[in-house]
Every structure is written in structure tokens, then in C-alpha cells.
Design an enzyme around this catalytic site. Structure first.
Site, PDB file in Angstrom:
ATOM      1  N   TYR A  72      -3.062  -0.749  10.465  1.00 50.58           N
ATOM      2  CA  TYR A  72      -3.027  -1.081   9.033  1.00 50.58           C
ATOM      3  C   TYR A  72      -1.697  -0.654   8.409  1.00 50.58           C
ATOM      4  CZ  TYR A  72      -4.297  -0.976   4.071  1.00 50.58           C
ATOM      5  OH  TYR A  72      -4.333  -1.166   2.715  1.00 50.58           O
TER       6      TYR A  72
ATOM      7  N   SER B 100       0.844  -1.199   0.000  1.00 49.13           N
ATOM      8  CA  SER B 100       0.000   0.000   0.000  1.00 49.13           C
ATOM      9  C   SER B 100       0.874   1.242   0.000  1.00 49.13           C
ATOM     10  CB  SER B 100      -0.898  -0.003   1.237  1.00 49.13           C
ATOM     11  OG  SER B 100      -1.560   1.236   1.394  1.00 49.13           O
TER      12      SER B 100
END
Length: 679
Positions: A569, A556
Site C-alpha cells: 500500500y 496518503s
């Protein structure tokens, strides 16, 4: 809507015959019909032959799969036939007999159908018929089985001369309804489509009954101690452990996709005393050995031999197999023979476990296995009433390295970039993972759709084309046993694994003070620990295969960008990003490349966003949830929304063959986020 009643009848008959495995094998045999129609140019009557074209399958045959020829021109070729030494030239002559657009390309068996004086002709490869055709005293047995209603035709390679031979048999034996072709199959004929089909089935069923009633029990001999089938669970465990090593053997010359079969017929054959002798004799029917190679590789160890010993022995046998195959080629090759296509086995038999078959794709590998089961059935029938006696090795070579077969191979389309690659994608039932699975299949890969939601994974696998293209596995990536089981299913389905995409994930968007230890542990268990476990299992298989491989992490932008309310996350994504670097450094010596993709703002189709992450991020940014994709797009340099397909494109770019010397790379797919530039 078909254009002629004879064509309607032909297609119906072909589909019925081709759908029954007792009647003919996949893409084997051919059928035909003759009839008259009005020529649109002259207005006169013209006699035509409709015959299954080259490469088609009877079970699924449509009008487009028929070659259409003028019967008068086809039969006129007898006057210019140059003899058996030059009969291959006649295949090109068939093109001058085509009518209208001609339909499909005529096959080598076209002469048989056109020259035989019958309105309908069926040429088939039933196991029962080939058992008689490959028996040592097949001619005598054919007479005993059928009397004078079915005539024996000695072995002759398919071609124009065989068509002349069968036409002569039909003319000389008006009472006959068909013939058994030595070493090959059967041909039946009739004045109507119904009569032809009835005659073909009569030959097949009568031969089946004859073999059953006359055959001796246990034609393959006694069960050898230690060679009996292992219990099912143990058998599949053993098959999965052997599969990567066997795929390495089958892929020495070029990568192959695998298929595993442990049917009763296979397990019984490899458990019996006579299987080494019979396997060494090789298959006989041209359809069989063109698919399976002349003979299989057979492991000569008991089923419970230590795994290391079995692997070592397979390697020894493979070296001997390659030497023997090269010697076979040298014995029979001439100056005009095509180059040797490769010396690896297509079929590998393992006592107590089953059969591994290989090909350029899953369907080819599966069909090769089906053909060897046909060969086992033929051997059983022949040995039951006589002795199995396949055609001479020199004749097998003439067909395997036939220039016409070589020309057919040259006409095959260029393989897709990911042909022969087997991919496993986690989190593939939705969003980014689903898009990746679709792109990989479109580029030629076989895909294992792995997801916690098994029902959705099954649906995606069906979308992708079913078991010859994709299979589904239900897996929780936090569970080591489930991951191991998923990879076992992968190697049993396709022979191994070459490309793994770590995409499974969840996302918990909370401020630091609201993030619990459970949140942290769950986030890391799914993406940090889960990716590690999946990569470790993949690496084991890839190392055993000796084919290199690709591991791709869907990380990500958050792996390098510090955003608010996202500690669990983003920290996990940073963990994944560094796993890429660490594994690239460790696995490079095995030819395994490890790379990452850093997406951002992939809202559309995302399971994570739909499960609450979208609402949380929208609240963080103070916008409406349905405008989140637009919001993410506007904060990028390119002002473009990122879709799952864009991430899939990056995965293909990393694995599709152009970036062969790239490992340890992260590719941003975020439409341009300056704060996340890699540096």
C-alpha cells in the site's frame, strides 16, 4: 393549501399543460386566472389576477410562482401608457399593482392576461401553433385551419402593446376562442378554467391535424449522400471524440457545460438537403432564440469525414461564426444596447452524429437542445404547408439584447465557484470519494460518479440530484477500455471533463514476508497503474478542450511515512505522490494543474476500512477496531479525527479558484503527523 378556488384550478391546468411537450416548452408560456376575494384591510371585495411569474415553469408551477395583482390598478395602466416606444417602462409599473406580498415577479406578458376580458387566459408555445405563426402565409393558413374561431395577430414583440392588441381582438371577435400570434405562439381564453384549457388544446390539436393532413412529405428535402446517421455505436464514438473540440469552440468567451442529443428528429434534419438553408434562417419564437442564439453552427462535412478534417473545419466555421455574430451585433446595436454577451454558438449541428448544445449548467444546456428540437419541429411544419419565414433579424436582435432581458440576467445569483466545471471522481460510491462528489456538486460542478460498484454509484448520483447534476459510470480502473468508456460517457453527458480526482483504491495490510506478488501487483494495478491510466485519459480530453483543468490524487500520509506491515500500500502511495510531481511538470503548459491530498486515519464511512483494512490495522496496533478512529486522532498533533468531509474540503481548496497558481503540491489532511511533514 391554496387560498382561492381559481388558484387551485389555475395550478392544475398549468401543470397539465406544462407537462406535455406538444403543448409548450420548458419554462415557456404563461397562464392566468381572475377572481374576487375579500380584502383583509377594507373588508370589501377586490378583483385579482393570478398569473405565472417571470422565469417559472408551467409543469412544476406552485402558488409561490404566481404573481398576484389588483385587476383595477393593472387595467388603469392603460390611461398612463406612454406608447409602444416606451412600453418597457410598464414592467416597473406592474409592481405598483401587486396585491399583498405580490408573489413572484410579474413577467412581460402580464398585460396580455390582465387586459384580455376573460376569466382565464393561456399563452403557450406549441410547435404546431408556432409552425403556423412562422409560415410565410401564416395568416391565410390560420383562416383555413380555424375559420373565424381563431384570429391572426401580426408579429409584435411581447409587451404592453401586444396585450392591448389581443384584448382588442377578443372584443372585436366575440366568436373567437383564441389567436395565433405571428412569429410567436398562441393565446386562448375561456370563462372557466376548463373552457380555457379545452380551447388551448383545441387550437394545438387542430393545428397538428392540419399540418399532418395538408403537409407534403419530406419537407426538408432528400437525404444527402454521406449525411445519413451513422450506426448508433459508431455515432456515439464519433460524438465523444468531437465533444471536447466542440466544447472548446463553445467556450471561447466563457466556459460552458455541454449536452449531446441524437434523437431521430435531429438526425433526420441534419441529413436532409434543406437543413443548411433553414438553419441559417435561425429560430423564430422568442423563447427559442433566447435559449439557442439566433442560429446554430453547422458542420458542412459528411458523417464519415476524417476526425482531423472535421475538427479543422469546425475551427474554420467557428472563426466565421464569431465574425458573423459580431457583424450582426454591429448591424443592430444602438448607443443604449447592452454589450455583446459573447460570439460563440450555443447549438452545434453535426450531420450523421447529432446536436451539441451548451449553457452555464447542465440544465441550461439540455434545455437549449430541447428548444432547438422545438425549432426543428416548427420548421418541418411550416415547410410542409408553406415556407418557413421567421421574424426579421432586427426584431430578433431587439429581443436578444432587450434591456429587460439584460436586467433579468443582472438579477441572476453569482455563479458558484465550480460552476461550468465537469468532474470525474473515481471510487466515488463511498467514503472519501462520495464526500468529494457531494462537495463538488454543492460548489456548482457536474460530477461523474465512477466506481467498481455500479449500483452504489447510481445511488450516489441520485443523491446528488440526478442527471442534471451527476451521472454514474461503472469502471474498473485497472482496465484501459473501461476507463476510456467512462470518459466517453462523461463527455457525452456534460461535454467534457475539467477536474479529475484519482481516489479509487484498495489496501492490503500485511508484513513483508506475508505479502505475495499477487498482492503487490493488485495494489499497484488499482492505484499506481489505475491513476496513471485515468490521468492519461483525462489529459487527452483537457488538452483538446483548451480550458486547462485539475487532476487531484488522493494519496496518503503513507506516501512519505514508513509504517509497519504496509509495504504494498505505502509503496503504491509513494508512486501516486510522484505521479503528481511528474504530471504537474509535464501538463503545466496546457494549463492543467496536478496536486495531491495526503489523508490519514479516515475510518468513518471508508469502504477500505470496512472491507478488512480496519481490522488489519487495529490488529497491528493492538486495539479494538471500533476504537481505530479515536486511536488515529490521539496520535496526531491536533488530537482530531479526520473525516471524509475534511479530505473533500482540501480537494475544493485546490480546485475552487483561489489557488490558481499552485501545482505539484501535496496537502496533508492528517490532523498533524510530524513524521509525515513534507520536506
Amino acid at each position: 393549501m391554496t387560498s382561492h378556488p381559481a388558484v387551485d384550478a389555475l395550478l392544475g391546468r398549468s401543470n397539465r399543460l406544462g407537462s406535455d411537450p406538444r403543448t409548450t416548452n420548458y419554462a415557456g408560456g404563461n397562464t392566468s386566472a381572475k377572481g374576487s376575494t375579500t380584502d383583509p384591510v377594507t373588508g370589501g371585495t377586490v378583483d385579482l389576477l393570478w398569473v405565472k411569474g417571470s422565469g417559472g415553469d408551467l409543469g412544476t408551477l406552485t402558488e409561490d410562482g404566481l404573481a398576484v395583482l389588483r385587476l383595477d390598478r393593472l387595467r388603469a395602466l392603460k390611461a398612463v401608457y406612454p406608447g409602444v416606444e416606451r412600453e418597457d417602462e410598464m414592467v416597473a409599473a406592474f409592481d405598483h399593482c401587486l396585491y399583498g406580498k405580490g408573489g413572484a415577479a410579474p413577467s412581460i406578458d402580464t398585460a396580455m392576461h390582465g387586459l384580455v376580458d376573460a376569466a382565464h387566459v393561456d399563452h403557450l408555445h406549441p410547435d404546431s401553433g408556432i409552425a403556423l405563426a412562422c409560415a410565410a402565409d401564416g395568416e391565410k393558413l390560420t383562416a383555413e385551419c380555424f375559420g373565424d374561431t381563431v384570429v391572426w395577430v401580426p408579429w409584435r414583440r411581447p409587451g404592453f402593446q401586444l396585450g392591448l392588441d389581443i384584448a382588442a381582438v377578443k372584443e372585436a371577435h366575440p366568436q373567437a376562442l383564441g389567436c395565433v400570434l405571428g412569429g410567436h405562439g398562441i393565446t386562448a381564453w375561456g370563462n372557466t378554467s376548463e373552457e380555457c384549457e379545452r380551447n388551448a388544446l383545441h387550437i394545438i390539436r387542430t393545428a397538428e391535424t392540419f399540418l399532418a393532413e395538408r403537409g407534403r412529405p419530406e419537407p426538408f428535402g432528400r437525404v444527402v449522400e454521406g449525411y445519413a446517421p451513422l450506426p448508433e455505436e459508431e455515432r456515439r464514438e464519433r460524438a465523444a471524440a468531437l465533444a471536447p473540440h466542440i466544447r472548446a469552440i463553445a467556450s471561447r468567451d466563457r466556459p460552458q457545460v455541454g449536452h449531446f442529443t441524437d434523437t431521430d428528429a435531429v438526425l433526420d434534419f441534419v441529413s436532409r438537403a434543406e437543413h443548411p438553408r433553414l438553419a441559417a434562417l435561425g429560430t423564430s419564437c422568442p423563447d427559442h432564440f433566447l435559449r439557442t442564439k439566433v442560429r446554430p453552427l453547422v458542420l458542412d462535412l459528411p458523417a464519415d469525414a476524417p476526425l482531423d478534417a472535421a475538427v479543422a473545419r469546425l475551427r474554420e466555421l467557428h472563426a466565421a461564426y464569431r465574425e458573423e455574430y459580431a457583424a450582426y451585433y454591429r448591424r443592430h446595436a444602438t448607443d443604449g444596447s447592452p454589450a455583446m454577451r459573447g460570439a460563440d454558438p450555443v447549438i452545434v449541428l453535426v450531420p450523421g452524429v447529432g446536436m451539441f448544445s451548451f449553457g452555464k449548467d447542465k440544465q441550461t444546456a439540455r434545455v437549449a437542445g430541447e428548444f432547438y428540437v422545438n425549432a426543428i419541429n416548427v420548421m418541418r411544419g411550416a415547410e410542409a404547408v408553406s415556407a418557413y419565414a421567421p421574424i426579421e433579424e432586427s426584431e430578433k436582435f431587439r429581443i436578444e439584447y432587450w434591456e429587460l432581458e439584460e436586467a433579468k440576467l443582472r438579477r441572476m445569483p453569482k455563479p458558484k465557484p465550480l460552476a461550468t466545471r465537469v468532474a470525474l471522481v473515481t471510487g466515488a460510491a463511498s467514503g472519501i470519494g462520495k464526500a468529494i462528489a457531494h462537495r463538488l456538486v454543492a460548489e456548482g460542478a457536474c460530477v461523474v460518479v465512477a466506481d467498481l460498484n455500479g449500483e452504489n454509484a447510481e445511488a450516489v448520483a441520485e443523491e446528488l440530484g440526478g442527471p442534471d447534476k451527476a451521472v454514474a459510470v461503472t469502471v474498473d480502473v485497472t482496465d484501459e477500455q473501461q476507463i476510456a468508456a467512462a470518459f466517453r460517457e462523461a463527455v457525452l453527458a456534460f461535454g467534457g471533463v475539467d477536474l479529475v480526482v484519482n481516489n479509487a483504491g484498495i489496501s492490503l495490510s500485511r508484513p513483508l514476508l506475508e505479502t505475495t506478488a499477487r498482492d503487490w501487483d493488485l495494489q499497484h494495478a488499482v492505484m499506481g497503474r489505475g491513476s496513471f491510466l485515468v490521468s492519461r485519459e483525462a489529459a487527452r480530453i483537457m488538452i483538446d478542450q483548451k480550458l486547462g483543468g485539475d487532476i487531484v490524487y488522493i494519496a496518503s500520509k503513507n506516501a512519505v511515512f514508513a509504517g509497519p506491515n504496509n509495504i504494498a500500500y505505502s509503496a503504491t502511495k509513494a508512486d501516486q505522490a510522484h505521479q503528481v510531481r511528474l504530471l504537474a511538470a509535464e501538463l503545466g503548459e496546457h494549463g492543467i494543474r496536478v496536486n495531491g491530498v495526503n489523508p490519514d486515519g479516515v475510518v468513518r464511512g471508508s469502504g477500505i476500512f470496512a472491507a478488512g483494512w480496519g481490522a488489519q490495522r487495529a490488529a497491528t496496533y493492538g486495539i479494538e477496531e471500533e476504537k481505530l478512529g479515536e486511536f488515529y486522532a490521539q496520535r496526531t498533533l491536533l488530537k482530531r479525527e479526520v473525516l471524509p468531509e475534511h479530505v473533500a474540503n482540501a480537494v475544493f481548496a485546490l480546485t475552487g479558484g483561489d489557488l490558481t497558481h499552485t501545482t505539484g503540491l501535496h496537502v496533508p489532511v492528517d490532523a498533524g503527523v510530524a513524521a509525515a511533514f513534507l520536506r
